[in-house]
Design a protein around this motif. Structure first.
Motif, PDB file in Angstrom:
ATOM      1  N   MET A 332     136.451 -73.691 -38.645  1.00 52.12           N
ATOM      2  CA  MET A 332     136.035 -72.310 -38.963  1.00 52.12           C
ATOM      3  C   MET A 332     136.127 -71.416 -37.743  1.00 52.12           C
ATOM      4  O   MET A 332     136.578 -70.279 -37.814  1.00 52.12           O
ATOM      5  CB  MET A 332     134.596 -72.321 -39.485  1.00 52.12           C
ATOM      6  CG  MET A 332     134.517 -72.402 -40.990  1.00 52.12           C
ATOM      7  SD  MET A 332     132.826 -72.294 -41.547  1.00 52.12           S
ATOM      8  CE  MET A 332     132.489 -70.566 -41.340  1.00 52.12           C
ATOM      9  N   GLU A 333     135.699 -71.949 -36.598  1.00 54.88           N
ATOM     10  CA  GLU A 333     135.778 -71.155 -35.362  1.00 54.88           C
ATOM     11  C   GLU A 333     137.217 -70.782 -35.037  1.00 54.88           C
ATOM     12  O   GLU A 333     137.486 -69.720 -34.503  1.00 54.88           O
ATOM     13  CB  GLU A 333     135.173 -71.946 -34.197  1.00 54.88           C
ATOM     14  CG  GLU A 333     133.659 -71.853 -34.142  1.00 54.88           C
ATOM     15  CD  GLU A 333     133.058 -72.629 -32.982  1.00 54.88           C
ATOM     16  OE1 GLU A 333     133.829 -73.179 -32.170  1.00 54.88           O
ATOM     17  OE2 GLU A 333     131.818 -72.700 -32.913  1.00 54.88           O
ATOM     18  N   ARG A 334     138.143 -71.695 -35.387  1.00 52.24           N
ATOM     19  CA  ARG A 334     139.557 -71.437 -35.114  1.00 52.24           C
ATOM     20  C   ARG A 334     140.195 -70.548 -36.169  1.00 52.24           C
ATOM     21  O   ARG A 334     141.354 -70.169 -36.035  1.00 52.24           O
ATOM     22  CB  ARG A 334     140.325 -72.757 -35.082  1.00 52.24           C
ATOM     23  CG  ARG A 334     140.119 -73.540 -33.827  1.00 52.24           C
ATOM     24  CD  ARG A 334     140.858 -74.849 -33.948  1.00 52.24           C
ATOM     25  NE  ARG A 334     140.708 -75.621 -32.729  1.00 52.24           N
ATOM     26  CZ  ARG A 334     140.985 -76.902 -32.635  1.00 52.24           C
ATOM     27  NH1 ARG A 334     141.419 -77.560 -33.703  1.00 52.24           N
ATOM     28  NH2 ARG A 334     140.840 -77.530 -31.500  1.00 52.24           N
ATOM     29  N   GLY A 335     139.518 -70.312 -37.250  1.00 50.58           N
ATOM     30  CA  GLY A 335     140.081 -69.523 -38.345  1.00 50.58           C
ATOM     31  C   GLY A 335     140.946 -70.346 -39.282  1.00 50.58           C
ATOM     32  O   GLY A 335     141.601 -69.806 -40.183  1.00 50.58           O
ATOM     33  N   ALA A 336     140.986 -71.666 -39.064  1.00 55.58           N
ATOM     34  CA  ALA A 336     141.787 -72.522 -39.942  1.00 55.58           C
ATOM     35  C   ALA A 336     141.072 -72.763 -41.266  1.00 55.58           C
ATOM     36  O   ALA A 336     141.705 -72.990 -42.293  1.00 55.58           O
ATOM     37  CB  ALA A 336     142.063 -73.853 -39.250  1.00 55.58           C
ATOM     38  N   LEU A 337     139.768 -72.737 -41.246  1.00 53.84           N
ATOM     39  CA  LEU A 337     138.987 -72.952 -42.468  1.00 53.84           C
ATOM     40  C   LEU A 337     138.084 -71.745 -42.693  1.00 53.84           C
ATOM     41  O   LEU A 337     137.624 -71.118 -41.735  1.00 53.84           O
ATOM     42  CB  LEU A 337     138.121 -74.210 -42.328  1.00 53.84           C
ATOM     43  CG  LEU A 337     138.855 -75.539 -42.090  1.00 53.84           C
ATOM     44  CD1 LEU A 337     137.841 -76.660 -41.885  1.00 53.84           C
ATOM     45  CD2 LEU A 337     139.769 -75.879 -43.251  1.00 53.84           C
ATOM     46  N   ASP A 338     137.866 -71.437 -43.964  1.00 57.16           N
ATOM     47  CA  ASP A 338     136.945 -70.345 -44.262  1.00 57.16           C
ATOM     48  C   ASP A 338     135.618 -70.906 -44.782  1.00 57.16           C
ATOM     49  O   ASP A 338     135.433 -72.125 -44.845  1.00 57.16           O
ATOM     50  CB  ASP A 338     137.571 -69.376 -45.272  1.00 57.16           C
ATOM     51  CG  ASP A 338     137.974 -70.099 -46.557  1.00 57.16           C
ATOM     52  OD1 ASP A 338     137.580 -71.276 -46.727  1.00 57.16           O
ATOM     53  OD2 ASP A 338     138.670 -69.495 -47.379  1.00 57.16           O
ATOM     54  N   GLU A 339     134.741 -70.007 -45.173  1.00 62.15           N
ATOM     55  CA  GLU A 339     133.422 -70.446 -45.658  1.00 62.15           C
ATOM     56  C   GLU A 339     133.538 -71.336 -46.889  1.00 62.15           C
ATOM     57  O   GLU A 339     132.769 -72.262 -47.084  1.00 62.15           O
ATOM     58  CB  GLU A 339     132.559 -69.222 -45.994  1.00 62.15           C
ATOM     59  CG  GLU A 339     131.908 -68.603 -44.795  1.00 62.15           C
ATOM     60  CD  GLU A 339     130.809 -67.625 -45.185  1.00 62.15           C
ATOM     61  OE1 GLU A 339     130.870 -67.065 -46.287  1.00 62.15           O
ATOM     62  OE2 GLU A 339     129.901 -67.435 -44.371  1.00 62.15           O
ATOM     63  N   GLY A 340     134.555 -71.015 -47.718  1.00 63.28           N
ATOM     64  CA  GLY A 340     134.783 -71.811 -48.924  1.00 63.28           C
ATOM     65  C   GLY A 340     135.126 -73.248 -48.570  1.00 63.28           C
ATOM     66  O   GLY A 340     134.591 -74.202 -49.147  1.00 63.28           O
ATOM     67  N   ALA A 341     136.016 -73.392 -47.562  1.00 57.92           N
ATOM     68  CA  ALA A 341     136.423 -74.736 -47.147  1.00 57.92           C
ATOM     69  C   ALA A 341     135.235 -75.495 -46.570  1.00 57.92           C
ATOM     70  O   ALA A 341     135.064 -76.692 -46.823  1.00 57.92           O
ATOM     71  CB  ALA A 341     137.538 -74.641 -46.115  1.00 57.92           C
ATOM     72  N   LEU A 342     134.415 -74.767 -45.797  1.00 57.96           N
ATOM     73  CA  LEU A 342     133.218 -75.414 -45.241  1.00 57.96           C
ATOM     74  C   LEU A 342     132.337 -75.940 -46.379  1.00 57.96           C
ATOM     75  O   LEU A 342     131.861 -77.082 -46.339  1.00 57.96           O
ATOM     76  CB  LEU A 342     132.436 -74.423 -44.376  1.00 57.96           C
ATOM     77  CG  LEU A 342     131.099 -74.938 -43.837  1.00 57.96           C
ATOM     78  CD1 LEU A 342     131.311 -76.016 -42.785  1.00 57.96           C
ATOM     79  CD2 LEU A 342     130.246 -73.824 -43.251  1.00 57.96           C
ATOM     80  N   ALA A 343     132.167 -75.079 -47.394  1.00 57.91           N
ATOM     81  CA  ALA A 343     131.317 -75.495 -48.525  1.00 57.91           C
ATOM     82  C   ALA A 343     131.916 -76.708 -49.230  1.00 57.91           C
ATOM     83  O   ALA A 343     131.183 -77.622 -49.638  1.00 57.91           O
ATOM     84  CB  ALA A 343     131.158 -74.337 -49.497  1.00 57.91           C
ATOM     85  N   VAL A 344     133.254 -76.737 -49.344  1.00 58.41           N
ATOM     86  CA  VAL A 344     133.915 -77.870 -50.004  1.00 58.41           C
ATOM     87  C   VAL A 344     133.677 -79.147 -49.194  1.00 58.41           C
ATOM     88  O   VAL A 344     133.333 -80.204 -49.743  1.00 58.41           O
ATOM     89  CB  VAL A 344     135.430 -77.594 -50.161  1.00 58.41           C
ATOM     90  CG1 VAL A 344     136.173 -78.866 -50.558  1.00 58.41           C
ATOM     91  CG2 VAL A 344     135.650 -76.504 -51.188  1.00 58.41           C
ATOM     92  N   ILE A 345     133.836 -79.046 -47.878  1.00 62.96           N
ATOM     93  CA  ILE A 345     133.645 -80.233 -47.027  1.00 62.96           C
ATOM     94  C   ILE A 345     132.184 -80.688 -47.074  1.00 62.96           C
ATOM     95  O   ILE A 345     131.888 -81.883 -47.193  1.00 62.96           O
ATOM     96  CB  ILE A 345     134.091 -79.937 -45.574  1.00 62.96           C
ATOM     97  CG1 ILE A 345     135.611 -79.775 -45.557  1.00 62.96           C
ATOM     98  CG2 ILE A 345     133.677 -81.056 -44.630  1.00 62.96           C
ATOM     99  CD1 ILE A 345     136.163 -79.255 -44.263  1.00 62.96           C
ATOM    100  N   VAL A 346     131.287 -79.712 -47.000  1.00 70.69           N
ATOM    101  CA  VAL A 346     129.868 -80.080 -47.082  1.00 70.69           C
ATOM    102  C   VAL A 346     129.581 -80.759 -48.415  1.00 70.69           C
ATOM    103  O   VAL A 346     128.876 -81.777 -48.479  1.00 70.69           O
ATOM    104  CB  VAL A 346     128.963 -78.832 -46.889  1.00 70.69           C
ATOM    105  CG1 VAL A 346     127.506 -79.169 -47.192  1.00 70.69           C
ATOM    106  CG2 VAL A 346     129.078 -78.313 -45.479  1.00 70.69           C
ATOM    107  N   GLY A 347     130.189 -80.207 -49.481  1.00 75.15           N
ATOM    108  CA  GLY A 347     130.009 -80.811 -50.798  1.00 75.15           C
ATOM    109  C   GLY A 347     130.501 -82.254 -50.803  1.00 75.15           C
ATOM    110  O   GLY A 347     129.832 -83.151 -51.341  1.00 75.15           O
ATOM    111  N   ALA A 348     131.683 -82.466 -50.183  1.00 71.07           N
ATOM    112  CA  ALA A 348     132.234 -83.827 -50.133  1.00 71.07           C
ATOM    113  C   ALA A 348     131.303 -84.758 -49.362  1.00 71.07           C
ATOM    114  O   ALA A 348     131.061 -85.905 -49.759  1.00 71.07           O
ATOM    115  CB  ALA A 348     133.615 -83.799 -49.471  1.00 71.07           C
ATOM    116  N   VAL A 349     130.761 -84.254 -48.260  1.00 68.05           N
ATOM    117  CA  VAL A 349     129.857 -85.081 -47.442  1.00 68.05           C
ATOM    118  C   VAL A 349     128.590 -85.426 -48.232  1.00 68.05           C
ATOM    119  O   VAL A 349     128.167 -86.587 -48.285  1.00 68.05           O
ATOM    120  CB  VAL A 349     129.494 -84.346 -46.124  1.00 68.05           C
ATOM    121  CG1 VAL A 349     128.381 -85.080 -45.381  1.00 68.05           C
ATOM    122  CG2 VAL A 349     130.713 -84.230 -45.242  1.00 68.05           C
ATOM    123  N   VAL A 350     128.016 -84.398 -48.856  1.00 66.50           N
ATOM    124  CA  VAL A 350     126.791 -84.621 -49.620  1.00 66.50           C
ATOM    125  C   VAL A 350     127.044 -85.636 -50.733  1.00 66.50           C
ATOM    126  O   VAL A 350     126.288 -86.585 -50.935  1.00 66.50           O
ATOM    127  CB  VAL A 350     126.274 -83.285 -50.205  1.00 66.50           C
ATOM    128  CG1 VAL A 350     125.152 -83.528 -51.216  1.00 66.50           C
ATOM    129  CG2 VAL A 350     125.774 -82.393 -49.086  1.00 66.50           C
TER     130      VAL A 350
END
Lengths: 519, 550
Positions: A332-350
């Motif tokens: 996200m800091e690099r601009g490669a991922l957006d908030e949506g992608a973060l939420a998807v990854i968090v969802g996968a982790v959870v």
């Protein structure tokens, strides 16, 4: 201070709830953070973000400090093979996603890097809980997660380079090499000198550890590498014995505190994903999570583990954890991922962390075992044994040797092909397979054997064996009296290791108290 | 790279790296750590300017520093039981309040004599009145004497002063807005402060009695949950204290006391200590970095006079008050030297005085110099109080206080010696502990889970030997044998290493052949390996059964 109180308070609540409901704490803490953000609680968001960065730094440092590759032993090569194959799969999937799903390569690369890393903390905790730390499965899985951590940290650094001008990228490459060399030098000369030999007090040792950490983080920032790269190599520089052991207590305190506050702080950053791209990302992540165990299973099997051990290993490796979240934050800091992608990854982790206990449970493993009917070697035709010996590790070999000396005929069942091959070469009747499978027991002629001996390490396996043998004499090796009690209830006759170990100790103790002859 | 608050990790990193360098360089000169920290703080600003960026010690760094003081006071609370606090309650109140009155009056007169304006005199005298809880507690912790009688009296005094600080801050804020000085408003402030303290104290007592014991018993199998819960508990008290306009220190201290009565308190202290050391280091470095010394050069003589007043006058007043409570001369002296510095609150007063327009910038600078000088000097006085006591006693100065000459008797903690430490109360650990205990050995059984220590016939300790402080608490250096029944290779490896370092014979359990090979390299006296033994036993029993059947 109010914000900090919220973060720590919710971390405590999640930890207690996890203990109560026997659920992993991480997902609960993330959820708590998410709810906190959704509420009207007055939060200092700068403090939350800074807290997140500080937590990530300590968390990655702790991961680096955990790496003691010597524990993996002879399984290192197999672990490296599995890690490499997994990363090849990830690269392939990222390419496919870029070409066919129109996900930018930078995004897909960060996505696969994130979800490709299993959680070391979860794996190590699960292996300790199941007391499988020292079994081949344990050593192999530990090898894979440790190498994965290393590969993800390096991959994260490398993914930043294409976007940099040539000079800057060159500096980053040199910086990475410099960090590696500095870590090696500190591990070899500096850390032992300061932490072992020099007479520093606890506070001075702690300060030394922290200053190495922050010096590495500063160096990483200076050469435009992710801060986590610096933190990881700082941890690595202090992971060798005995330095790793000396700082373990300090690292543990920081790790416990920052891991939980990290999850809560991260929860406050999550937004509910919207839009087509998030849908693509979610589909991609889901596909990866489904494909990975299918790819991992044959790879793990190739290392020689039997089906059950392979299933358990794959279940443990098929989750994503703290490193995924860290990659997502850097992405996200690099601009490669957006908030949506973060939420998807968090969802996968959870999702994966929540289901790991279920997936790696004995019940799931035995259910999955039904899908693998042809998993045993041929029965030696001449075998009509008096004794059926299940498991031929260290203890099993001692039993076999002694029974052979007394001319008792024995048939061995073991799940390790190398063990069975060695026994066959020594002309000992042996059968490869899972002794908990009734058909294997049937093939081995358990109902005709006069006695069955089990050296299986897990109490649950022995209980199951007791049920399957329907009252046939079963001798079992257990560690503790409480386990012996459980097995006596199943009609088995336990030999208690703790009792024997106590005897060994007392013999030594009595001997050491005897006056030594002069001269 | 910039050093603004946006890059707080860099600010934090710079502070810690410089602090470590200063500590390591000055350790041979036996410089107290907090002096090194403050010296590092003074150096950090100019160093940051080398990178052409200003250093901002605010925002998150400030919160981290504040959290350090919270953890420090929480740890102090964890050290103390209700009974121990009760012992020193009277003297703490009398000395705490008495010293505030005497120092404020003396300080004002001195400022008047030095030619300061009346309002400047009030602000300066107030700033000189309070001693630093954080500085003293950190030094007592470094000396390992927080639980000593004089340490408890000192902590009690500082907490009383913290209560007074709240009132004085309200009063000083009122000087900026006259309506706050109305009697009803003032009485409201005083009532809130005392009422709030009593309320928190009641919450502390009730939770210690009814809420926390079952909660900690339930969570005993998860030290991590206990650890994070305790920190959350401390911050809850701090937050409530904040809402009641009390100091964070009082909240943290009471939270610590409420847990201090539980079995897990010692282990918890060991776990919190590394975190506290980190956060509190940031506090002291940032304290040094915030010193405004440049404007003070014109007031150096005044600064020296005021510093001398704090360094000598405060202990003098304390000696006199504490001696009236029939404490020994040594206890009186040791307690008195702990108050020979001004507090971080002093900077807050002075800064408030500047903000409200009561005094000029030079007063803040003067307070900074006095703070720096007195904190540094008193650090030496506290750490080296024994040689200082001997010198002062020899000079006959202490006779005028007419303190009791006999030493105060304190029940000495039973000292472990020649004992056997057994780590890991699994079946094997419990068997060995019971056997050795019955054979007359002095046994200490250790485990992280207090439930596993129940019903053992020997002395027990909740703790993890991964924390060096636990080795110290178990007196490893005086043990005759260390036995690890743990089935964790990495921990056993470390235990063998530590035993060898301390010259203690060691026995460990080796879980399998590879663990045996790894542990054997460290040459323990005995490695217990029971798998092969159990294998042979199985064969013997089966042969016997087959033989009987035949």
């Amino acid at each position: 201070m109010t914000t900090l109180a919220w973060l720590v308070g919710l971390a405590a609540f999640a930890s207690a709830l996890g203990l109560l409901a026997r659920l992993p704490t991480g997902p609960l803490a993330i959820l708590a953070g998410f709810l906190l953000r959704s509420s009207d609680a007055p939060l200092d968001l700068t403090l939350v973000q800074d807290g997140l960065r500080l937590s990530v730094t300590f968390l990655v440092f702790a991961l680096g400090a955990e790496i003691d590759i010597r524990h993996v032993g002879r399984h290192l090569r197999a672990s490296a093979g599995i890690t490499l194959a997994q990363f090849a799969l990830m690269a392939g999937l990222a390419t496919i996603a870029t070409l066919y799903a129109e996900v930018p390569f930078e995004t897909s690369a960060h996505l696969v890097l994130a979800i490709g890393a299993s959680s070391s903390l979860v794996v190590l905790a699960a292996l300790r809980r199941k007391e499988r730390f020292f079994e081949p499965t344990g050593r192999l899985v530990i090898g894979v997660v440790l190498l994965q951590d290393l590969a993800v940290v390096l991959g994260l650094a490398i993914l930043g380079w294409p976007a940099m001008p040539a000079m800057q990228a060159g500096r980053a490459v040199l910086g990475l090499v410099g960090l590696m060399l500095a870590a090696a030098a500190i591990a070899r000369w500096v850390a032992p000198r300061f932490l072992v030999r020099k007479d520093l007090d606890e506070e001075e040792r702690l300060l030394f550890m922290l200053s190495v950490l922050f010096a590495f983080v500063g160096l990483a920032a200076w050469v435009d590498l992710p801060l986590v790269t610096g933190a990881f190599f700082a941890g690595l520089s202090m992971s060798r014995f005995p330095v790793g052991g000396i700082i373990r207590g300090h690292v543990q305190s920081f790790s416990d505190f920052f891991t939980l506050t990290f999850y809560v702080a991260l929860g406050t950053m999550i937004a509910v994903p919207r839009g087509t791209l998030s849908f693509h990302e979610a589909a991609f992540v889901l596909a990866f999570l489904l494909v990975r165990p299918i790819v991992l299973f044959p790879l793990v099997r190739r290392t020689g583990l039997h089906v059950r051990a392979a299933l358990e290993s794959v279940a443990l490796l098929s989750q994503t954890g703290e490193l995924a979240l860290i990659v997502a934050i850097v992405g996200m800091e690099r601009g490669a991922l957006d908030e949506g992608a973060l939420a998807v990854i968090v969802g996968a982790v959870v999702l994966t962390l929540t289901f790991v206990p279920l997936l790696s449970s004995d019940r799931t493993t035995f259910w999955l075992l039904r899908l693998f009917p042809g998993r045993r070697s041929a029965m030696p035709s001449s075998a009509r044994p008096q004794v059926l010996l299940i498991g031929c590790g260290e203890g099993g070999k001692a039993t076999l040797r002694k029974l052979q000396e007394q001319h008792v005929s024995v048939l061995v069942i073991d799940d390790d092909p190398s063990v069975v091959d060695a026994l066959t070469q020594a002309e000992v009747p042996a059968l490869r397979g899972d002794a908990l499978d009734p058909s294997v027991l049937g093939q081995a002629g358990a109902e005709r054997a006069r006695v069955v001996i089990s050296t299986l390490p897990r109490i649950e396996d022995n209980e199951r064996l007791g049920i399957q043998l329907h009252g046939r004499p079963l001798f079992v090796r257990v560690f503790a009296e409480e386990h012996a009690e459980r097995l006596r209830a199943r009609g088995a006759r336990p030999v208690i290791e703790a009792e024997l170990a106590e005897k060994v100790f007392l013999e030594w103790y009595e001997k050491s108290r005897e006056p030594q002859p002069i001269g | 790279m910039s050093f603004t608050d946006d890059n707080f990790l860099e600010v934090l990193g710079l502070m810690l790296v410089v602090a470590t360098l200063v500590v390591l360089v000055t350790r041979r000169l036996r410089v107290p750590t907090i002096v090194s920290f403050m010296g590092a703080g003074l150096a950090v600003g100019p160093l940051a300017s080398l990178f052409d960026a200003p250093l901002a010690v605010e925002g998150t760094v400030e919160t981290i520093a504040e959290f350090g003081t919270v953890l420090l006071l929480f740890l102090v609370g964890l050290e103390l039981s209700f009974a121990r606090i009760k012992q020193v309650g009277k003297v703490a109140f009398a000395a705490g309040l008495g010293q505030v009155v005497f120092t404020a009056a003396g300080g004002y007169l001195l400022c008047w004599a030095l030619g300061f304006e009346p309002l400047e005199g009030i602000v300066l005298a107030t700033a000189l009145t309070f001693s630093s809880t954080v500085v003293v507690v950190k030094l007592l912790d470094q000396k390992g004497e927080l639980h000593a009688l004089y340490g408890r009296i000192a902590v009690g005094i500082f907490l009383v002063q913290d209560l007074v600080v709240v009132l004085v801050l309200a009063l000083l804020a009122g000087l900026g807005s006259p309506e706050a000085l109305e009697p009803s408003v003032l009485l409201g402030s005083i009532g809130r402060a005392f009422g709030g303290t009593l309320g928190l104290l009641a919450a502390c007592l009730l939770s210690a009695r009814f809420l926390l014991p079952p909660l900690f018993r339930w969570a005993a199998r998860s030290p991590r949950t206990i650890f994070i819960f305790s920190l959350g508990w401390a911050l809850l008290f701090v937050e409530v204290a904040h809402q009641l306009e009390l100091s964070a220190e009082i909240g943290a201290f009471l939270a610590g006391i409420s847990i201090a009565q539980l079995d897990s308190a010692d282990e918890l202290r060991r776990r919190v200590h590394p975190l506290m050391s980190f956060f509190v280091a940031v506090f002291f470095v940032s304290l040094g970095a915030r010193m405004e010394l440049v404007a003070a050069h014109a007031y150096l003589p005044e600064a020296l006079v005021l510093s001398a007043f704090v360094l000598l006058g405060n202990p003098f007043i304390f000696m006199w008050i504490i001696a009236r409570f029939r404490y020994s001369e040594r206890t009186c002296f040791y307690t008195s030297v702990t108050v020979a510095q001004i507090s971080e609150f002093s900077f807050v007063f002075a800064a408030m005085g500047v903000t409200t327009g009561l005094v000029g910038e030079h007063v803040l600078a003067l307070v900074s110099v006095v703070g720096l000088l007195t904190i540094m000097a008193s650090a030496y006085m506290i750490l080296y109080s024994e040689p200082l006591y001997r010198i002062v006693r020899r000079l006959g100065i202490l006779r005028m206080f007419r303190a009791k000459q006999e030493e105060d008797l304190e029940p000495a903690a039973p000292r472990m010696n020649d004992h056997v430490i057994i780590v890991g109360m699994n079946d094997l650990g419990r068997r060995i502990a019971t056997r050795l205990c019955r054979s007359g050995e002095n046994v200490l059984a250790v485990d992280v889970d207090r439930r596993k220590l129940e019903d053992l016939p020997c002395r027990t300790m909740v703790g993890s030997f991964e924390y060096p402080a636990a080795l110290e608490a178990a007196a490893l250096d005086r043990a005759k044998l260390l036995v690890s029944a743990l089935r964790i290779e990495t921990t056993n490896k470390m235990l063998i290493f530590q035993a060898k370092v301390h010259g203690v014979p060691v026995v460990a359990y080796a879980v399998d052949r590879s663990a045996h090979a790894e542990l054997a390299k460290l040459a323990p006296e005995l490695l217990i390996e029971s798998k092969s033994e159990a294998g042979s036993r199985l064969a013997d029993e089966v042969s016997r059964m087959l033989g009987e059947a035949a």
